[in-house]
Each structure stands twice: as structure tokens, then as C-alpha cells.
Design an enzyme around this catalytic site. Structure first.
Site, PDB file in Angstrom:
ATOM      1  N   LYS A  81       0.825  -1.207   0.000  1.00 16.37           N
ATOM      2  CA  LYS A  81       0.000   0.000   0.000  1.00 16.37           C
ATOM      3  C   LYS A  81       0.866   1.267   0.000  1.00 16.37           C
ATOM      4  O   LYS A  81       1.913   1.300   0.654  1.00 16.37           O
ATOM      5  CB  LYS A  81      -0.888  -0.028   1.249  1.00 16.37           C
ATOM      6  CG  LYS A  81      -1.959   1.031   1.315  1.00 16.37           C
ATOM      7  CD  LYS A  81      -2.788   0.855   2.588  1.00 16.37           C
ATOM      8  CE  LYS A  81      -3.948   1.838   2.628  1.00 16.37           C
ATOM      9  NZ  LYS A  81      -4.815   1.613   3.808  1.00 16.37           N
ATOM     10  N   SER A 156      -9.498   1.475   2.517  1.00 13.43           N
ATOM     11  CA  SER A 156      -8.579   2.292   1.745  1.00 13.43           C
ATOM     12  C   SER A 156      -7.453   1.475   1.100  1.00 13.43           C
ATOM     13  O   SER A 156      -6.730   1.999   0.253  1.00 13.43           O
ATOM     14  CB  SER A 156      -7.964   3.369   2.656  1.00 13.43           C
ATOM     15  OG  SER A 156      -7.191   2.790   3.685  1.00 13.43           O
ATOM     16  N   SER A 180     -10.036  -0.839   6.517  1.00 15.90           N
ATOM     17  CA  SER A 180      -9.290  -0.655   5.274  1.00 15.90           C
ATOM     18  C   SER A 180      -8.583  -1.896   4.740  1.00 15.90           C
ATOM     19  O   SER A 180      -8.116  -1.885   3.609  1.00 15.90           O
ATOM     20  CB  SER A 180      -8.266   0.475   5.431  1.00 15.90           C
ATOM     21  OG  SER A 180      -8.916   1.721   5.421  1.00 15.90           O
TER      22      SER A 180
END
Length: 467
Positions: A81, A156, A180
Site C-alpha cells: 500500500k 482504503s 481498510s
């Protein structure tokens, strides 16, 4: 073995292929980069690749180790990420203002993955400041779900879930402050593990934004994979205290012999689609068939838990984060925070903010006692399967309140700092802190009884669906 096969393989299968000489690490990386070249134009889930560097790293490992394995993640291509620093890559939080911010070293968890032999393919797309159940970045654009590019990949950590689901990475690394990891895993149909607070160190080369002491209690880093065993391998590498993170604890990670399971349905006040109810029923059935004792209607009332999470995080976001960074965000990302978290904003009254932390503690006191009797809770993640890309785009306050009600099964896990494991079917297992082995063992026990995880193969024809 054909060249496409490494993109469908588990960690064990990849390493067996390397050990047998069926393919080299360089072959594995090249296959993933080739697949990414074809699929990423559809998903936009990688925002940055390090193709030349990772091929060079794979070649160097091939020269040094050959068919010998150098570590538990040797030869494993991974997606990381954007909220983690990776040496030489930009660390942006999805914001154009950070487009040129390059990390000069790896975050601790990334260093652990690399030391175990992991091969980092690149950074995955994130929404602005990583606060959203969708992945729309002002810098990188929209990430799409590889199982249906007209739908969201979730957020996310949406880019990582999409990369793993589409065979563009064997595993991925995300973070979970309010779903997330678990939400994108559910929407993309892969496994995702949110470890409990204190298990995995949170040491950032570039501080996270919005920075908050709440992150220590509620935010953690964890893996995505296409099998429970691969989650276990990833977790074994990233877990373990670090002296520079005082929140991380050198706790023995405990397992329980055949823990009792409690089913969470309406206790958070969540609004659930019939499809999610059916998947929950199927998961309960799988647990019973696998020999677990499962009880209904025993979980304490948790209706206030998601609201308390939203009050703490929303008050911080609206009063501290948005004044600092709101102007750098897209209108859509800012509206999501203003309209949804605005419902729960306590303003600048310190007494109200203090009281909500005390309410958290009272809820937690009841829940941790309950978890001694029922060490695992099985619950939905989102109240619906993967929604369309624009499900949270400039929807206004009333629709934002309805969206929150569909997501109430998500953030109570964060509120109490608990570990949660998202199954690929939109259902999660939750347990006590430092009992991640219970989650992994339970997921492994029911994995054969759940639908198999296929690698998604989106095609460019889907492009006309894009919003």
C-alpha cells in the site's frame, strides 16, 4: 509449468516451483509484471511499479540461492500500500501535494517482508489520506474491482486487494483503521488479516497522515492473500515487537483448542443485504460442519460501538485533519469525511471527547469478558457485496448516514483494537488480542467448505463502465 501459473500460485506452490527448478524467481516476477501490464490499465490498482529493480532483485536471488529457499517469502511477489514507505518509491497518501515525496528507506514491516525474501513489485493505489471505503485518489485516480470493473475495489487498501485478486501479486500489505483491509478483501473476494493492536509494529519512515494517538489503539498493518495459509506466512513475518514502537508488545501469540464461536447479526445495528445474510448463514454452517460450537443471540449490544469509533475518529478528522489538509483533497474525499463523520463530530468540547473514550472503555470491558466465553465472533464485514464505483461519491449527509448504517459491522473491531480476518465471502472472524492464531486456524478449518478463490481476469471491454 506454463508462465501464467505463477500468477495463480500460493506461496507454497511458488516455492515448490522454485525448489524444483520449474521456474526461477525472475520468471515469477516477469510473469507478474507481464500480467500487470495487461490488467492494471483496467484496474488502476498499482500506482507505481519498480519493474527493473524487482527483476534485478529476483535475478540476484536466483544467482545467490538457486533452488535453495532463503526465507519464508523467498520468491514471493508482493504489492505494498502507498501508505508504507518503500525505498525509492513515492509515499503520497494519494495526494497531488505529495507527488514528489520519495522514501529513502523502508518502513519496518516492509523491511521484514524483504528480509524474508519478499519481492516488492510496487505501490498500490489508495484514496486521499486513506480515509474511505472506496479507492479514489486525487493523484492516481480510481481503483476498480478486477471481478467487475464497474464496481469499487473497496478502501482504503483497495489497490492491494485488487492486485491480489487479479493475480498481479501473490500477497499484499495494507492497513486497517476502520476496515481498510477487511472491506477491500471482502469486495475483491480475497483473504485479509487485520492483526490486533500491539502485534505488528507501526514504525513509519514518513509519518502517517492524519497522525493521531488513536492510530495506536485502532490502526494496524496486515496482509492480503488468496489463501488462509498465505495470510499465516505473511503474519509470521511481520508480527513481533520492535523496541522503537512502545505500543508493540512481545506477547506470546496464543491458540485455543476448538474455540466457541458467537454469531453477530443485528447487535451493531447494521443494515444487511439478504445476500450478506445468506453468506453469514453459509459460514455458520461451515463452522458447524468443521466441528465448532456456534451460538446465536449471545453477543452483547454493540450498537454504540461503531458510533463511538466514528465520534473519536470523526472529531479528530474534522477538527484537526481537514483544516490542515482538506484543501489538498478531492471534493469527493473531503465530502465523505464532512458528511459521514460530520454526523458524529463532537466539536471542540474536550469533555465530550473525553466522555466518548470512557464510553469506549465501558463497552470494551463488557466485550473482553464476553470473549473469554466465546473467543471468536463471526460477523459480516460490509452490509452489501461490492457496490458500484460511485457508491460514496458526493452523496450528501442523508445517504452518508445510510452508508454508515450498512458498514456498522466494520469499525467496532477497530474501536477495541481486536484482530479480524476477512474471508473472501464478505464475512469476518474476530477474536481477542494476541489470539491471531485462533483466527488463522479457524479460517484454515473452514476454507475447504467455502467457495474457492479464483484469480480474476478482467478484460478491457469493461472500460465503457468507468464513471
Amino acid at each position: 509449468m506454463g508462465m501464467s501459473e505463477p500468477c495463480h500460485a500460493t506461496i507454497a506452490e511458488l516455492q515448490a516451483g522454485i525448489a524444483s527448478g520449474a521456474y526461477s524467481r525472475e520468471d515469477v516476477v516477469a510473469a507478474h509484471l507481464g500480467r500487470t501490464e495487461r490488467i492494471n490499465p483496467v484496474t488502476n490498482s498499482y500506482c507505481e511499479l519498480r519493474g527493473d529493480q524487482v527483476l534485478a532483485e529476483a535475478r540476484a536471488a536466483d544467482r545467490e540461492y538457486g533452488r535453495e529457499l532463503s526465507g519464508p517469502l523467498d520468491g514471493v511477489p508482493m504489492s505494498i500500500k502507498d501508505s508504507f514507505a518503500v525505498r525509492g518509491l513515492r509515499r503520497t497518501d494519494g495526494l497531488p501535494v505529495h507527488a514528489d515525496r520519495v522514501a529513502d528507506e523502508d518502513d519496518e514491516v516492509v523491511a521484514r517482508l524483504r528480509d524474508a525474501g519478499g519481492l516488492v513489485l510496487g505501490h498500490a493505489n489508495v484514496p486521499d489520506i486513506c480515509i474511505r471505503w472506496n479507492t479514489i485518489s486525487g493523484l492516481y485516480g480510481i481503483a476498480r474491482n478486477p471481478r467487475d470493473p464497474s464496481r469499487t475495489a473497496g478502501g482504503s487498501s483497495g489497490g492491494d486487494a485488487a492486485n491480489v485478486a487479479a493475480g498481479m501479486a501473490t500477497v499484499g500489505m495494507g492497513q486497517d483503521l476502520g476496515g481498510s483491509i477487511r472491506v477491500p478483501a471482502s469486495f475483491c473476494g480475497v483473504y485479509g488479516l487485520r492483526p490486533g493492536a500491539g502485534t505488528v509494529p507501526n514504525l513509519s519512515v514518513i509519518p502517517p497522515f492524519p497522525a493521531s494517538p488513536t492510530l495506536d489503539a485502532m490502526g494496524t498493518s496486515g496482509p492480503f492473500a488468496r489463501s488462509a495459509a498465505d495470510l499465516r506466512t505473511m503474519f509470521s513475518v511481520i508480527a513481533g515487537a520492535h523496541p522503537h514502537d512502545p505500543v508493540s508488545v512481545p506477547a506470546p501469540l496464543a491458540g485455543t483448542a476448538s474455540p466457541r464461536v458467537a454469531v453477530l447479526r443485528g447487535e451493531t445495528g447494521a443494515v444487511l443485504d439478504a445476500e450478506i445474510e445468506a453468506r453469514l448463514d453459509a459460514t455458520v454452517d461451515a463452522l458447524r460442519r468443521a466441528g465448532f460450537e456456534v451460538a446465536e443471540d449471545v453477543v452483547p449490544d454493540l450498537r454504540r460501538a461503531p458510533e463511538v469509533w466514528a465520534a473519536i475518529n470523526g472529531t479528530e478528522l474534522i477538527n484537526i485533519a481537514l483544516p490542515e489538509v482538506g484543501a489538498e483533497m478531492t471534493g469527493s474525499g473531503r465530502q465523505h469525511i464532512e458528511d459521514m463523520f460530520g454526523i458524529f463530530d463532537l466539536g471542540l468540547d474536550l469533555r465530550a471527547y473525553h466522555a466518548v473514550w470512557l464510553e469506549r472503555r465501558a463497552l470494551q470491558d463488557a466485550l473482553v469478558r464476553f470473549l473469554e466465553d466465546y473467543p471468536i465472533i463471526v460477523a459480516p464485514v460490509a452490509g452489501m457485496p461490492a457496490p458500484p464505483l460511485d457508491f460514496d461519491h458526493l452523496i450528501g449527509r442523508e445517504a452518508s448516514a445510510r452508508l454508515f448504517d450498512r458498514m456498522r459491522c466494520v469499525p467496532w473491531v477497530n474501536l477495541f483494537g481486536l484482530p479480524g480476518l476477512a474471508l473472501p465471502n464478505g464475512i469476518q472472524l474476530v477474536t481477542r488480542r494476541f489470539h491471531e492464531p485462533d483466527l488463522l486456524a479457524t479460517a484454515e478449518a473452514i476454507e475447504p467448505l467455502l467457495p474457492a478463490v479464483e484469480v480474476a481476469d478482467p478484460v478491457l471491454e469493461h472500460h465503457h463502465h468507468h464513471h
